[in-house]
Design a protein around this motif. Structure first.
Motif, PDB file in Angstrom:
ATOM      1  N   CYS A 118      -1.998   2.625  -4.915  1.00  0.00           N
ATOM      2  CA  CYS A 118      -1.124   1.703  -4.178  1.00  0.00           C
ATOM      3  C   CYS A 118      -0.354   0.799  -5.148  1.00  0.00           C
ATOM      4  O   CYS A 118      -0.842   0.484  -6.236  1.00  0.00           O
ATOM      5  CB  CYS A 118      -1.935   0.800  -3.256  1.00  0.00           C
ATOM      6  SG  CYS A 118      -2.819   1.657  -1.970  1.00  0.00           S
TER       7      CYS A 118
ATOM      8  N   HIS B 231       0.806  -1.220   0.000  1.00  0.00           N
ATOM      9  CA  HIS B 231       0.000   0.000   0.000  1.00  0.00           C
ATOM     10  C   HIS B 231       0.839   1.270   0.000  1.00  0.00           C
ATOM     11  O   HIS B 231       0.375   2.349   0.351  1.00  0.00           O
ATOM     12  CB  HIS B 231      -1.023  -0.039   1.134  1.00  0.00           C
ATOM     13  CG  HIS B 231      -1.856  -1.286   1.045  1.00  0.00           C
ATOM     14  ND1 HIS B 231      -2.874  -1.425   0.129  1.00  0.00           N
ATOM     15  CD2 HIS B 231      -1.725  -2.483   1.661  1.00  0.00           C
ATOM     16  CE1 HIS B 231      -3.371  -2.656   0.233  1.00  0.00           C
ATOM     17  NE2 HIS B 231      -2.686  -3.310   1.142  1.00  0.00           N
TER      18      HIS B 231
ATOM     19  N   CYS C  45      -7.343   0.706  -5.154  1.00  0.00           N
ATOM     20  CA  CYS C  45      -6.825  -0.470  -4.448  1.00  0.00           C
ATOM     21  C   CYS C  45      -7.927  -1.071  -3.586  1.00  0.00           C
ATOM     22  O   CYS C  45      -8.886  -0.391  -3.220  1.00  0.00           O
ATOM     23  CB  CYS C  45      -5.645  -0.043  -3.577  1.00  0.00           C
ATOM     24  SG  CYS C  45      -4.875  -1.398  -2.658  1.00  0.00           S
TER      25      CYS C  45
ATOM     26  N   CYS D 177      -7.785  -1.603  -0.608  1.00  0.00           N
ATOM     27  CA  CYS D 177      -7.791  -0.954   0.713  1.00  0.00           C
ATOM     28  C   CYS D 177      -8.647   0.299   0.695  1.00  0.00           C
ATOM     29  O   CYS D 177      -8.867   0.918   1.732  1.00  0.00           O
ATOM     30  CB  CYS D 177      -6.370  -0.616   1.144  1.00  0.00           C
ATOM     31  SG  CYS D 177      -5.628   0.763   0.241  1.00  0.00           S
TER      32      CYS D 177
HETATM   33 ZN   LIG Z   1      -3.913  -0.118  -0.983  1.00  0.00          ZN
END
Ligand SMILES: [Zn+2]
Length: 408
Positions: free
Chosen positions: A273, A255, A266, A268
Protein backbone atom coordinates in the motif's frame (compact mmCIF):
# COMPACT_ATOMS: atom_id res chain seq x y z
CA UNK A 1 -24.53 17.13 3.79
CA UNK A 2 -26.35 19.24 1.32
CA UNK A 3 -24.60 22.06 -0.48
CA UNK A 4 -25.39 25.65 0.30
CA UNK A 5 -25.57 27.21 -3.14
CA UNK A 6 -28.60 27.08 -5.36
CA UNK A 7 -30.95 25.62 -2.80
CA UNK A 8 -33.41 28.47 -2.57
CA UNK A 9 -35.42 28.84 -5.74
CA UNK A 10 -36.46 32.30 -6.80
CA UNK A 11 -40.02 33.40 -7.13
CA UNK A 12 -41.68 30.05 -6.37
CA UNK A 13 -43.52 31.55 -3.42
CA UNK A 14 -42.76 28.38 -1.50
CA UNK A 15 -39.66 29.47 0.44
CA UNK A 16 -39.83 28.18 4.02
CA UNK A 17 -38.54 29.71 7.25
CA UNK A 18 -35.50 27.47 6.71
CA UNK A 19 -34.91 28.95 3.27
CA UNK A 20 -35.07 32.48 4.69
CA UNK A 21 -32.61 31.54 7.43
CA UNK A 22 -30.29 30.11 4.79
CA UNK A 23 -30.42 33.34 2.76
CA UNK A 24 -29.57 35.38 5.86
CA UNK A 25 -26.80 33.02 7.03
CA UNK A 26 -25.12 33.01 3.63
CA UNK A 27 -25.34 36.82 3.42
CA UNK A 28 -27.28 36.63 0.14
CA UNK A 29 -30.29 38.48 1.59
CA UNK A 30 -30.14 40.27 4.94
CA UNK A 31 -33.13 42.61 4.95
CA UNK A 32 -36.88 41.96 4.76
CA UNK A 33 -36.96 43.63 1.36
CA UNK A 34 -34.08 41.55 0.01
CA UNK A 35 -35.76 38.39 1.31
CA UNK A 36 -39.02 39.34 -0.45
CA UNK A 37 -37.07 39.93 -3.63
CA UNK A 38 -35.10 36.70 -3.38
CA UNK A 39 -38.10 34.48 -2.62
CA UNK A 40 -41.08 36.19 -4.21
CA UNK A 41 -42.94 35.95 -0.88
CA UNK A 42 -45.23 38.75 0.24
CA UNK A 43 -44.13 41.15 2.95
CA UNK A 44 -46.61 39.60 5.37
CA UNK A 45 -45.42 36.03 4.76
CA UNK A 46 -41.76 37.01 5.11
CA UNK A 47 -42.73 38.73 8.37
CA UNK A 48 -44.50 35.63 9.72
CA UNK A 49 -41.60 33.33 8.89
CA UNK A 50 -39.00 35.69 10.32
CA UNK A 51 -41.10 36.02 13.45
CA UNK A 52 -40.75 32.26 14.07
CA UNK A 53 -36.98 32.49 13.61
CA UNK A 54 -36.81 35.40 16.06
CA UNK A 55 -38.92 33.51 18.59
CA UNK A 56 -36.57 30.52 18.29
CA UNK A 57 -33.68 32.88 19.06
CA UNK A 58 -31.93 32.05 15.79
CA UNK A 59 -32.06 35.53 14.25
CA UNK A 60 -31.20 38.96 15.59
CA UNK A 61 -31.08 42.47 14.26
CA UNK A 62 -27.70 43.46 12.84
CA UNK A 63 -25.47 45.74 14.87
CA UNK A 64 -24.78 47.95 11.85
CA UNK A 65 -28.17 49.75 11.92
CA UNK A 66 -30.62 50.27 9.03
CA UNK A 67 -29.49 50.09 5.38
CA UNK A 68 -31.20 51.23 2.17
CA UNK A 69 -33.92 48.83 1.08
CA UNK A 70 -33.64 47.25 -2.39
CA UNK A 71 -37.37 47.91 -2.79
CA UNK A 72 -36.95 51.61 -2.03
CA UNK A 73 -38.76 53.44 0.75
CA UNK A 74 -37.58 53.51 4.33
CA UNK A 75 -34.17 52.11 5.22
CA UNK A 76 -34.47 48.55 6.52
CA UNK A 77 -33.09 46.77 9.53
CA UNK A 78 -30.45 44.18 8.67
CA UNK A 79 -30.89 40.66 9.97
CA UNK A 80 -28.22 38.23 11.04
CA UNK A 81 -27.90 34.68 12.29
CA UNK A 82 -27.62 34.70 16.09
CA UNK A 83 -24.49 32.61 16.56
CA UNK A 84 -24.69 32.78 20.36
CA UNK A 85 -27.95 30.95 20.99
CA UNK A 86 -26.20 27.57 21.05
CA UNK A 87 -22.74 25.99 20.93
CA UNK A 88 -21.27 22.93 19.25
CA UNK A 89 -18.87 20.37 20.70
CA UNK A 90 -16.26 18.91 18.39
CA UNK A 91 -13.43 16.42 18.75
CA UNK A 92 -10.67 15.11 16.53
CA UNK A 93 -9.35 11.66 17.45
CA UNK A 94 -5.88 10.71 16.29
CA UNK A 95 -4.21 7.41 17.03
CA UNK A 96 -2.51 8.48 20.28
CA UNK A 97 -3.98 11.85 21.16
CA UNK A 98 -7.13 13.85 20.72
CA UNK A 99 -8.28 17.43 20.54
CA UNK A 100 -11.68 18.66 21.69
CA UNK A 101 -13.36 22.06 21.72
CA UNK A 102 -16.45 24.11 22.36
CA UNK A 103 -17.23 26.18 19.27
CA UNK A 104 -19.65 28.96 18.45
CA UNK A 105 -22.11 28.39 15.61
CA UNK A 106 -19.78 30.34 13.33
CA UNK A 107 -16.76 28.23 14.21
CA UNK A 108 -15.07 30.41 16.81
CA UNK A 109 -13.28 28.27 19.43
CA UNK A 110 -14.46 29.11 22.98
CA UNK A 111 -12.44 26.47 24.86
CA UNK A 112 -10.07 23.77 23.72
CA UNK A 113 -8.28 20.77 25.20
CA UNK A 114 -5.71 18.36 23.83
CA UNK A 115 -4.55 15.26 25.62
CA UNK A 116 -3.54 11.65 25.38
CA UNK A 117 -6.32 9.38 24.22
CA UNK A 118 -5.19 6.08 22.73
CA UNK A 119 -7.52 4.88 20.00
CA UNK A 120 -6.40 1.27 20.53
CA UNK A 121 -7.95 1.37 24.02
CA UNK A 122 -11.25 0.96 22.16
CA UNK A 123 -14.45 2.98 21.84
CA UNK A 124 -15.85 2.43 25.34
CA UNK A 125 -12.83 3.92 27.09
CA UNK A 126 -12.09 6.63 24.51
CA UNK A 127 -15.66 7.95 24.15
CA UNK A 128 -16.30 7.75 27.89
CA UNK A 129 -13.26 9.94 28.50
CA UNK A 130 -14.26 12.30 25.71
CA UNK A 131 -17.64 12.83 27.42
CA UNK A 132 -15.75 13.93 30.52
CA UNK A 133 -13.57 16.34 28.48
CA UNK A 134 -16.69 17.88 26.97
CA UNK A 135 -18.24 18.51 30.40
CA UNK A 136 -15.03 20.21 31.59
CA UNK A 137 -14.72 22.29 28.44
CA UNK A 138 -18.28 23.57 28.78
CA UNK A 139 -17.57 24.61 32.33
CA UNK A 140 -14.35 26.33 31.27
CA UNK A 141 -16.14 28.20 28.48
CA UNK A 142 -18.97 29.18 30.85
CA UNK A 143 -21.73 27.50 28.84
CA UNK A 144 -24.58 25.41 30.22
CA UNK A 145 -24.74 21.86 28.87
CA UNK A 146 -28.25 22.49 27.50
CA UNK A 147 -26.73 25.13 25.17
CA UNK A 148 -25.12 22.31 23.17
CA UNK A 149 -27.01 21.68 19.91
CA UNK A 150 -24.82 18.89 18.56
CA UNK A 151 -21.51 17.05 18.61
CA UNK A 152 -19.14 16.51 15.67
CA UNK A 153 -16.44 13.84 15.76
CA UNK A 154 -13.49 13.25 13.40
CA UNK A 155 -11.98 9.76 13.38
CA UNK A 156 -8.93 8.35 11.57
CA UNK A 157 -10.84 5.72 9.61
CA UNK A 158 -13.53 5.20 6.96
CA UNK A 159 -17.03 6.10 8.17
CA UNK A 160 -20.44 4.98 6.93
CA UNK A 161 -22.18 8.33 6.77
CA UNK A 162 -25.65 6.85 7.21
CA UNK A 163 -24.92 5.14 10.53
CA UNK A 164 -21.90 7.11 11.78
CA UNK A 165 -20.04 3.84 12.32
CA UNK A 166 -16.49 3.15 11.17
CA UNK A 167 -16.09 0.42 8.59
CA UNK A 168 -13.09 -1.93 8.75
CA UNK A 169 -10.71 0.75 10.03
CA UNK A 170 -7.05 -0.35 9.67
CA UNK A 171 -5.79 1.77 12.59
CA UNK A 172 -8.80 1.63 14.95
CA UNK A 173 -8.88 -1.90 16.40
CA UNK A 174 -12.14 -2.67 18.23
CA UNK A 175 -14.10 0.12 16.54
CA UNK A 176 -15.44 -1.74 13.49
CA UNK A 177 -19.22 -1.28 13.35
CA UNK A 178 -19.36 0.18 16.89
CA UNK A 179 -22.26 2.56 17.67
CA UNK A 180 -20.15 5.71 18.15
CA UNK A 181 -23.14 8.06 18.02
CA UNK A 182 -25.05 6.24 20.73
CA UNK A 183 -22.05 5.86 23.04
CA UNK A 184 -20.91 9.48 22.73
CA UNK A 185 -24.44 10.84 23.20
CA UNK A 186 -24.69 8.69 26.35
CA UNK A 187 -21.28 9.81 27.66
CA UNK A 188 -22.26 13.43 27.12
CA UNK A 189 -25.56 12.86 28.93
CA UNK A 190 -23.90 11.01 31.82
CA UNK A 191 -21.29 13.70 32.40
CA UNK A 192 -23.56 16.72 31.97
CA UNK A 193 -26.93 15.47 33.17
CA UNK A 194 -28.70 16.88 30.11
CA UNK A 195 -30.65 15.35 27.25
CA UNK A 196 -28.98 13.55 24.34
CA UNK A 197 -27.90 15.65 21.38
CA UNK A 198 -27.27 14.65 17.75
CA UNK A 199 -23.79 13.27 17.07
CA UNK A 200 -22.23 13.39 13.58
CA UNK A 201 -19.17 11.27 12.83
CA UNK A 202 -16.91 11.58 9.80
CA UNK A 203 -13.45 10.70 8.60
CA UNK A 204 -10.76 13.18 9.70
CA UNK A 205 -9.49 13.98 6.20
CA UNK A 206 -13.06 14.74 5.06
CA UNK A 207 -13.60 17.13 7.97
CA UNK A 208 -10.20 18.79 7.55
CA UNK A 209 -10.99 19.37 3.87
CA UNK A 210 -14.42 20.76 4.76
CA UNK A 211 -13.00 23.10 7.44
CA UNK A 212 -10.18 24.38 5.24
CA UNK A 213 -12.31 24.86 2.14
CA UNK A 214 -15.02 26.80 3.97
CA UNK A 215 -12.54 28.97 5.84
CA UNK A 216 -10.02 29.87 3.14
CA UNK A 217 -11.39 28.82 -0.28
CA UNK A 218 -15.18 29.20 -0.03
CA UNK A 219 -15.44 29.80 -3.79
CA UNK A 220 -13.36 26.81 -4.85
CA UNK A 221 -15.80 24.27 -6.32
CA UNK A 222 -13.34 21.34 -6.32
CA UNK A 223 -11.02 21.06 -3.33
CA UNK A 224 -8.82 18.11 -2.36
CA UNK A 225 -6.94 17.70 0.92
CA UNK A 226 -4.43 14.93 1.52
CA UNK A 227 -3.55 14.14 5.11
CA UNK A 228 -0.19 12.44 5.59
CA UNK A 229 0.38 11.53 9.23
CA UNK A 230 0.59 8.03 10.67
CA UNK A 231 -1.60 6.97 7.72
CA UNK A 232 -2.61 8.64 4.45
CA UNK A 233 -6.13 9.76 3.54
CA UNK A 234 -7.82 12.33 1.35
CA UNK A 235 -10.92 14.51 1.68
CA UNK A 236 -12.77 15.91 -1.31
CA UNK A 237 -15.13 18.91 -1.22
CA UNK A 238 -17.19 19.47 -4.36
CA UNK A 239 -19.56 22.46 -4.69
CA UNK A 240 -19.32 23.13 -0.95
CA UNK A 241 -20.18 19.59 0.19
CA UNK A 242 -17.98 16.71 1.28
CA UNK A 243 -17.90 14.12 -1.49
CA UNK A 244 -18.02 10.71 0.22
CA UNK A 245 -18.68 8.44 -2.73
CA UNK A 246 -21.31 5.72 -3.00
CA UNK A 247 -20.86 4.31 0.52
CA UNK A 248 -18.32 6.50 2.26
CA UNK A 249 -15.17 5.06 0.73
CA UNK A 250 -14.08 8.05 -1.38
CA UNK A 251 -10.61 9.42 -0.67
CA UNK A 252 -9.09 6.36 0.99
CA UNK A 253 -5.95 6.64 -1.15
CA UNK A 254 -3.53 5.25 1.46
CA UNK A 255 -4.31 1.68 0.47
CA UNK A 256 -3.76 1.98 -3.27
CA UNK A 257 -1.05 -0.55 -4.22
CA UNK A 258 2.11 1.05 -5.55
CA UNK A 259 4.94 -0.78 -7.37
CA UNK A 260 7.65 0.42 -4.94
CA UNK A 261 5.66 -1.05 -2.04
CA UNK A 262 5.87 -4.72 -3.09
CA UNK A 263 7.45 -6.08 0.09
CA UNK A 264 6.09 -3.58 2.61
CA UNK A 265 3.41 -4.74 5.06
CA UNK A 266 0.66 -2.17 5.67
CA UNK A 267 -1.34 -1.77 8.87
CA UNK A 268 -4.42 -2.87 6.90
CA UNK A 269 -2.85 -6.32 6.56
CA UNK A 270 -2.01 -6.06 2.85
CA UNK A 271 1.35 -5.62 1.20
CA UNK A 272 2.38 -2.78 -1.06
CA UNK A 273 0.00 0.00 0.00
CA UNK A 274 0.98 3.65 -0.51
CA UNK A 275 0.72 4.14 3.28
CA UNK A 276 3.18 1.31 3.85
CA UNK A 277 5.93 3.23 2.02
CA UNK A 278 5.03 6.93 2.12
CA UNK A 279 3.17 7.73 5.38
CA UNK A 280 4.62 9.29 8.53
CA UNK A 281 4.58 5.81 10.05
CA UNK A 282 6.58 4.39 7.12
CA UNK A 283 9.16 7.19 7.26
CA UNK A 284 9.50 6.70 11.04
CA UNK A 285 10.16 2.99 10.47
CA UNK A 286 12.86 3.73 7.89
CA UNK A 287 14.51 6.20 10.28
CA UNK A 288 14.37 3.74 13.17
CA UNK A 289 16.03 1.08 10.99
CA UNK A 290 19.01 3.37 10.51
CA UNK A 291 19.23 4.18 14.22
CA UNK A 292 17.31 7.46 14.38
CA UNK A 293 14.77 7.34 17.24
CA UNK A 294 11.35 7.73 15.61
CA UNK A 295 8.15 5.77 16.14
CA UNK A 296 5.32 7.86 14.70
CA UNK A 297 4.35 10.56 12.26
CA UNK A 298 4.68 13.20 14.97
CA UNK A 299 8.28 12.09 15.69
CA UNK A 300 9.03 12.60 11.99
CA UNK A 301 7.40 16.03 12.14
CA UNK A 302 9.74 17.02 14.99
CA UNK A 303 12.79 15.75 13.09
CA UNK A 304 11.72 17.67 9.97
CA UNK A 305 11.24 20.83 12.01
CA UNK A 306 14.83 20.42 13.25
CA UNK A 307 16.06 19.94 9.66
CA UNK A 308 17.31 16.38 10.25
CA UNK A 309 18.95 15.53 6.86
CA UNK A 310 17.86 11.89 6.66
CA UNK A 311 14.28 12.76 7.64
CA UNK A 312 14.27 15.51 5.00
CA UNK A 313 15.46 13.10 2.30
CA UNK A 314 12.90 10.45 3.24
CA UNK A 315 10.07 13.01 3.39
CA UNK A 316 10.90 14.17 -0.12
CA UNK A 317 10.95 10.58 -1.38
CA UNK A 318 7.59 9.94 0.34
CA UNK A 319 6.27 13.10 -1.34
CA UNK A 320 7.28 11.75 -4.76
CA UNK A 321 5.41 8.49 -4.14
CA UNK A 322 2.29 10.32 -2.99
CA UNK A 323 2.66 12.77 -5.90
CA UNK A 324 2.60 9.87 -8.34
CA UNK A 325 -0.78 8.72 -6.98
CA UNK A 326 -2.02 12.32 -6.84
CA UNK A 327 -1.38 12.70 -10.58
CA UNK A 328 -4.31 10.31 -11.08
CA UNK A 329 -6.42 12.04 -8.42
CA UNK A 330 -5.85 15.44 -10.02
CA UNK A 331 -6.57 14.13 -13.51
CA UNK A 332 -9.86 12.59 -12.37
CA UNK A 333 -11.12 15.47 -10.21
CA UNK A 334 -9.41 18.58 -11.67
CA UNK A 335 -9.33 20.39 -8.30
CA UNK A 336 -8.58 24.10 -8.00
CA UNK A 337 -6.72 23.53 -4.72
CA UNK A 338 -4.69 20.52 -3.60
CA UNK A 339 -3.82 20.89 0.07
CA UNK A 340 -1.18 18.77 1.78
CA UNK A 341 -1.77 18.48 5.54
CA UNK A 342 -0.64 16.32 8.44
CA UNK A 343 2.68 15.53 10.10
CA UNK A 344 4.71 15.32 6.89
CA UNK A 345 3.33 18.48 5.26
CA UNK A 346 6.31 20.73 4.78
CA UNK A 347 8.72 21.88 2.08
CA UNK A 348 10.57 18.58 1.47
CA UNK A 349 7.38 16.53 1.11
CA UNK A 350 5.70 19.21 -1.01
CA UNK A 351 8.72 19.43 -3.29
CA UNK A 352 8.48 15.67 -3.87
CA UNK A 353 4.73 15.88 -4.55
CA UNK A 354 5.19 18.69 -7.08
CA UNK A 355 8.01 16.89 -8.89
CA UNK A 356 5.93 13.83 -9.71
CA UNK A 357 2.59 15.59 -10.00
CA UNK A 358 3.68 17.98 -12.74
CA UNK A 359 5.64 15.23 -14.48
CA UNK A 360 2.78 12.70 -14.55
CA UNK A 361 -0.48 14.66 -14.66
CA UNK A 362 -1.83 16.29 -17.82
CA UNK A 363 -0.79 19.95 -18.08
CA UNK A 364 -4.48 20.75 -18.61
CA UNK A 365 -5.31 19.53 -15.06
CA UNK A 366 -2.43 21.26 -13.31
CA UNK A 367 -2.28 24.58 -15.20
CA UNK A 368 -4.33 26.49 -12.64
CA UNK A 369 -3.93 24.10 -9.72
CA UNK A 370 -2.73 25.57 -6.42
CA UNK A 371 -0.68 23.12 -4.32
CA UNK A 372 -0.71 24.46 -0.75
CA UNK A 373 -0.23 23.51 2.90
CA UNK A 374 -2.80 23.77 5.69
CA UNK A 375 -4.12 27.14 6.87
CA UNK A 376 -5.96 25.92 9.98
CA UNK A 377 -3.24 23.48 11.04
CA UNK A 378 -4.13 21.20 13.95
CA UNK A 379 -7.60 22.73 14.24
CA UNK A 380 -8.81 21.95 10.72
CA UNK A 381 -10.80 18.83 11.63
CA UNK A 382 -12.37 20.53 14.68
CA UNK A 383 -13.51 23.48 12.58
CA UNK A 384 -14.82 21.10 9.91
CA UNK A 385 -16.65 18.96 12.49
CA UNK A 386 -18.28 22.03 14.04
CA UNK A 387 -19.36 23.34 10.63
CA UNK A 388 -20.77 19.96 9.64
CA UNK A 389 -23.01 19.96 12.72
CA UNK A 390 -24.21 23.52 12.11
CA UNK A 391 -24.93 22.92 8.41
CA UNK A 392 -26.81 19.76 9.34
CA UNK A 393 -28.97 21.36 12.04
CA UNK A 394 -29.74 24.63 10.22
CA UNK A 395 -30.26 23.13 6.75
CA UNK A 396 -33.63 24.36 5.37
CA UNK A 397 -35.08 20.84 5.34
CA UNK A 398 -34.36 20.39 9.08
CA UNK A 399 -35.33 23.87 10.30
CA UNK A 400 -39.11 23.31 10.08
CA UNK A 401 -38.91 20.09 12.07
CA UNK A 402 -36.78 21.73 14.76
CA UNK A 403 -39.00 24.83 15.00
CA UNK A 404 -42.05 22.59 15.47
CA UNK A 405 -40.27 20.55 18.13
CA UNK A 406 -39.54 23.82 19.97
CA UNK A 407 -43.22 24.76 19.72
CA UNK A 408 -42.44 27.82 17.57
ZN1 LIG B 1 -3.02 -0.77 3.41
Amino acid sequence: MTGRPGRTGKGGGQASAGDLLELVRSGRATTRGALQQATGLSRATVGQRLDRLFRAGWLREGAGGPVDSPLGGRPSITLEFDDEHAVVLAADLDTRHARAAVLSLTGEIHAEHTGTLVIEDGPEAVLGELGRWFAELLEKAGHRADMVCGIGLAVPGPVDNGTGRVVQPPIMPGWDGYDIRGRLARAFTDHTGTAEVPVLVDNDANLMAYGEQRTSWPDCSAFVLVKVSTGIGAGVVVDGSVYRGFDGGAGDIGHIRVPEGAGALCRCGSYGCLAAVASGGAVARRLAESGVPAASGSDVRDLLAAGHPEAVGLAREAGRRVGDVLATVVTLLNPGVLMIAGDLAGTPFLTGVRELLYQRALPRSTARLEVVTSRLGERAALVGAGALVVEHLYAPERVEERLRAMGV
